[in-house]
Write an enzyme that holds these catalytic residues in place. Structure first.
Site, short mmCIF file in Angstrom:
data_model
loop_
_atom_site.label_atom_id
_atom_site.label_comp_id
_atom_site.label_asym_id
_atom_site.label_seq_id
_atom_site.Cartn_x
_atom_site.Cartn_y
_atom_site.Cartn_z
N ASP A 10 44.91 39.34 39.26
CA ASP A 10 43.81 40.08 38.64
C ASP A 10 42.78 39.13 38.02
OD1 ASP A 10 46.27 41.54 38.80
OD2 ASP A 10 45.48 43.05 37.44
N HIS B 298 39.60 40.93 36.92
CA HIS B 298 39.06 41.96 36.02
C HIS B 298 37.69 41.63 35.42
CE1 HIS B 298 41.91 45.20 35.84
NE2 HIS B 298 42.93 44.36 35.70
N ASP C 105 42.24 44.21 41.64
CA ASP C 105 41.77 44.33 40.26
C ASP C 105 40.76 43.24 39.91
OD1 ASP C 105 43.44 46.50 40.10
OD2 ASP C 105 44.44 45.87 38.25
N ASP D 111 36.50 46.22 36.64
CA ASP D 111 36.95 46.95 35.45
C ASP D 111 37.37 45.98 34.34
OD1 ASP D 111 36.45 49.55 36.25
OD2 ASP D 111 38.47 49.90 37.02
N ARG D 112 37.39 46.53 33.12
CA ARG D 112 37.78 45.80 31.91
C ARG D 112 36.73 44.77 31.51
NH1 ARG D 112 42.18 48.42 29.40
NH2 ARG D 112 43.96 48.56 30.81
N ASN E 1 44.86 48.70 42.05
CA ASN E 1 44.74 50.07 41.54
C ASN E 1 43.41 50.31 40.84
OD1 ASN E 1 45.89 48.38 39.36
ND2 ASN E 1 45.89 50.29 38.19
N HIS E 2 42.71 49.24 40.46
CA HIS E 2 41.40 49.40 39.83
C HIS E 2 40.26 49.41 40.84
CE1 HIS E 2 41.94 49.47 35.41
NE2 HIS E 2 43.12 48.98 35.73
N HIS F 207 49.20 44.13 45.49
CA HIS F 207 48.81 44.17 44.08
C HIS F 207 49.93 44.69 43.19
CE1 HIS F 207 46.32 44.43 40.55
NE2 HIS F 207 46.74 45.66 40.36
N ARG G 153 53.98 53.68 33.85
CA ARG G 153 52.59 54.04 34.09
C ARG G 153 52.46 55.49 34.55
NH1 ARG G 153 49.66 48.99 35.08
NH2 ARG G 153 51.11 47.27 35.40
N HIS H 197 49.04 42.76 38.89
CA HIS H 197 49.11 44.08 38.25
C HIS H 197 49.56 44.07 36.79
CE1 HIS H 197 49.08 48.39 38.43
NE2 HIS H 197 50.37 48.58 38.59
#
Length: 515
Positions: free
Chosen positions: A251, A253, A280, A283-284, A312-313, A361, A409, A436
Site C-alpha cells: 500500500d 495510499h 491501495d 485514498d487516505r 480494496n481501495h 492485495h 473487517r 492490506h
C-alpha cells in the site's frame, strides 16, 4: 464479567483512560487492547464498547465495530455515538440501508453533525444508484458510465481555461475510433521520461495540477493497457530476463512523497527494473491523484515494467468514504473521477513471479480446492461482489489459528497457516506476498514464513510511526536471515517516511470515514 467488584470498576476506568490516551496518539491497535481489558473487568459500561468501536473503525474492522456498537446500544439505548459509529461501520460493510437507519437517528438528535450528514448522503447516493440500476436493468446510460474511458470526447476539454492557461510540459493526443467511427479511447503519442519528470517537479511538487485534458488522456490510455492484461499477471526473471530486478511494493495510499522516495532510493521504473504496486495506491493520503497519474504515466511509457494489482481501495465505495473521490473532484472534476473509477475496474487482481510467489492485495481463497486457474477466470471488469474469490483477493487477512475465521473487517475471511500451506502446495508455489495491513516494521512474515505482508506507506496517515518496506525478487542475489526472511531469492529493504507539505491526510474529504 456481569457483576464487577468496586475494584474491578476502578481498574476498568483506568484501562478506558489508557485507551483514550492511545486514541489521542492515533495508536488504535493499542487502544483496542486497553478497551478490551476494561471490558473484561466491567462489561456493563456502554462507553467501553463504543470507544473500542471507534478504534476498530479506524482500523477498518467494520464487523467488530458493528458488534461493539450493537452491544453498547443494548446497554444504553441512548448512546448516540454508538449509533453513529455503527452507521459508519455499516457503510464500510456496504449495508447502506442499515447505515442510513442509524445515521437518521443521529441526525434527528444532532442535525448539524457534518460527518453523519455526509455519510448519510453517501448512503442515499448508493441506494439511488442501486434502484436506478435495477430499474433500467443495466441500460444505455449505465453502460455509458462504465465505458467513459473509451467514449469520452477528447475535444470536450479544449475550451477549459486550465488548458488555455497551461504552460507546462506538453503531450500529443489522438482520439481513437472504431470501424463505426465511435470513440474508443484516447492515445498519447509522445509520453516520455522528460514529460514525467517535469510533471512531477514543475507541477505536482509545486502544488499544481495537469489540465483536465491531460489527466483524462493519461487515464484513458492507461485503462486500455490494463484492460488488455490478464486477470493474473505472470512475471519472470529467473530463467529469462535475469538482468531485470522485480520490486514489489505494498500500500502507498496517496503518500506521493514516499512514492518518490521509493524510486529515488531503489531505482526508477525502466526496462531493467520492473515494479509491482500491490493495490491501495489511492485514498487516505492527500496526494492520491498525483500517485495515480504518476503510476499511469509510467505504465504508458513502460507497459512491461510497471504493474498494478487492484486493492480494496480501488473501488467506488472506498473512494467515496476515504477521500479519493473528493480529492479528484477538488483537483480535477467528477468526470475525471469516473474515468479513474472505470480504470480501477480493469486492474489485474493478482500476480505470479517466477512461478514461485503469488501476490495479491488481500488474501487467499476460502474454497479449499481453489487453484490459480480460478483467478484467471474471474470477470474482473466491475465493482467487486460481496462474496467469492474476487472479494477475498482484495479483502481477506491472515490469522494465527488454523482454518477459516470471520473477518474483523466483515468482508472476506481470516485464513490460517494451514490454508496458506495447502494453497501453496496445491499450486506448486513457494510463498504468498500480500499487503492490506499496516506492519510496523514494513514487512512481517508469518504462517511458517510462507506468507509475508508488505506495507509501503511509512508513518501511515502521518500517525502510525511504522516503517515502509519493499521486496526485490532477485534470484540467487537475495539475503536470507534479514527481517525474518528465509529466501535467498528475495532482498528486503526498509525505509522511513520523508517530509511532505503540511497537508493532513484526507484533507479534501467531505465526509465518509474522514471523521
Amino acid at each position: 464479567m456481569s457483576n464487577p467488584s468496586d475494584n474491578d470498576r476502578i481498574e476498568a476506568l483506568k484501562f478506558k483512560d489508557e485507551g483514550n490516551a492511545f486514541v489521542k496518539k492515533q495508536n488504535f491497535s493499542k487502544a483496542v487492547e486497553s478497551y478490551t481489558k476494561a471490558i473484561e473487568l466491567d462489561a456493563t459500561v456502554s462507553i467501553f464498547y463504543s470507544n473500542r468501536a471507534f478504534a476498530e473503525l479506524k482500523l477498518d474492522n467494520f464487523q467488530t465495530c458493528m458488534l461493539d456498537c450493537t452491544e453498547a446500544i443494548k446497554i444504553d439505548p441512548k448512546n448516540l455515538k454508538a449509533y453513529h459509529r455503527r452507521g459508519l461501520s455499516y457503510v464500510g460493510l456496504l449495508e447502506f440501508r442499515k447505515a442510513k437507519k442509524d445515521l437518521e437517528l443521529v441526525l434527528k438528535a444532532k442535525p448539524g453533525d457534518a460527518t453523519a450528514k455526509n455519510a448519510f448522503q453517501i448512503c442515499e447516493k448508493f441506494i439511488r444508484e442501486e434502484r436506478f440500476r435495477k430499474a433500467i436493468g443495466g441500460g444505455a446510460d449505465d453502460e455509458a458510465k462504465h465505458k467513459i474511458c473509451q467514449l469520452v470526447p477528447l475535444n470536450s476539454f479544449d475550451a477549459n481555461a486550465d488548458l488555455q492557461n497551461y504552460t507546462g510540459p506538453t503531450l500529443e493526443f489522438e482520439q481513437l475510433t472504431n470501424e463505426k467511427n465511435e470513440n474508443c479511447g484516447i492515445e498519447i503519442k509522445n509520453m516520455s521520461q522528460d514529460f514525467i519528470s517535469k510533471m512531477v517537479n514543475d507541477l505536482f511538487l509545486q502544488g499544481k495540477t495537469l489540465p483536465k485534458k491531460y489527466a483524462a488522456s493519461i487515464v484513458s490510455h492507461a485503462e486500455r493497457l490494463f484492460r488488455n492484461e490478464p486477470t493474473l499477471i505472470e512475471l519472470e526473471n529467473e530463467k529469462e530476463n535475469q538482468d531485470v530486478k522485480i520490486s514489489i511494493c505494498g500500500d502507498t495510499h496517496g503518500q506521493f512523497y514516499d512514492v518518490l522516495n521509493i524510486f529515488k532510493k531503489y531505482g526508477k521504473v525502466g526496462p531493467k527494473h520492473t515494479y509491482l504496486f500491490n493495490g491501495d495506491f489511492v485514498d487516505r493520503g492527500s496526494w492520491s491523484c498525483e500517485v495515480a497519474l504518476l503510476f499511469y504515466s509510467l505504465k504508458i511509457l513502460f507497459p512491461q515494467s510497471l504493474y498494478l494489482n487492484r486493492g480494496n481501495h480501488e473501488t467506488e465505495n472506498m473512494n467515496k468514504m476515504y477521500g479519493f473521490e473528493d480529492e479528484c473532484k477538488y483537483k480535477y472534476s467528477n468526470r475525471i473521477f469516473e474515468m479513474f473509477s472505470q480504470s480501477f475496474e480493469t486492474l489485474p487482481l493478482a500476480t505470479i513471479v517466477n512461478n514461485n510467489y503469488i501476490i495479491m492485495h488481500g488474501g487467499l481463497p476460502s474454497d479449499p480446492n481453489s487453484t490459480i486457474d480460478d483467478i484467471r477466470k474471474i470477470d474482473r471488469f466491475s465493482q467487486p461482489p460481496r462474496e467469492g474469490l474476487f472479494m477475498e483477493l482484495l479483502w481477506s487477512d491472515p490469522q494465527t489459528a488454523n482454518g477459516l475465521g470471520p473477518s474483523q473487517r466483515g468482508l472476506g475471511f481470516s485464513f490460517g497457516p494451514d490454508i496458506t500451506a495447502q494453497y501453496l502446495k496445491r499450486n506448486n508455489l513457494r510463498k504468498v506476498l500480500r499487503s492490506h495491513e499496516v506492519r510496523m516494521g514494513g514487512i512481517f512474515f508469518e504462517h511458517d514464513k510462507k506468507l509475508a505482508t508488505v506495507f509501503s506507506a511509512p508513518n501511515y496517515c502521518d500517525s502510525q510511526n511504522n516503517k515502509g518496506a519493499i521486496v526485490h525478487v532477485v534470484p540467487g542475489k537475495g539475503v536470507a536471515g534479514e527481517y525474518n526472511n528465509d529466501d535467498e531469492d528475495l532482498l528486503i529493504e526498509i525505509f522511513e517516511a520523508v517530509k511532505h507539505p503540511d497537508i493532513k491526510p484526507m484533507a479534501y474529504s467531505n465526509g465518509g470515514m474522514g471523521f
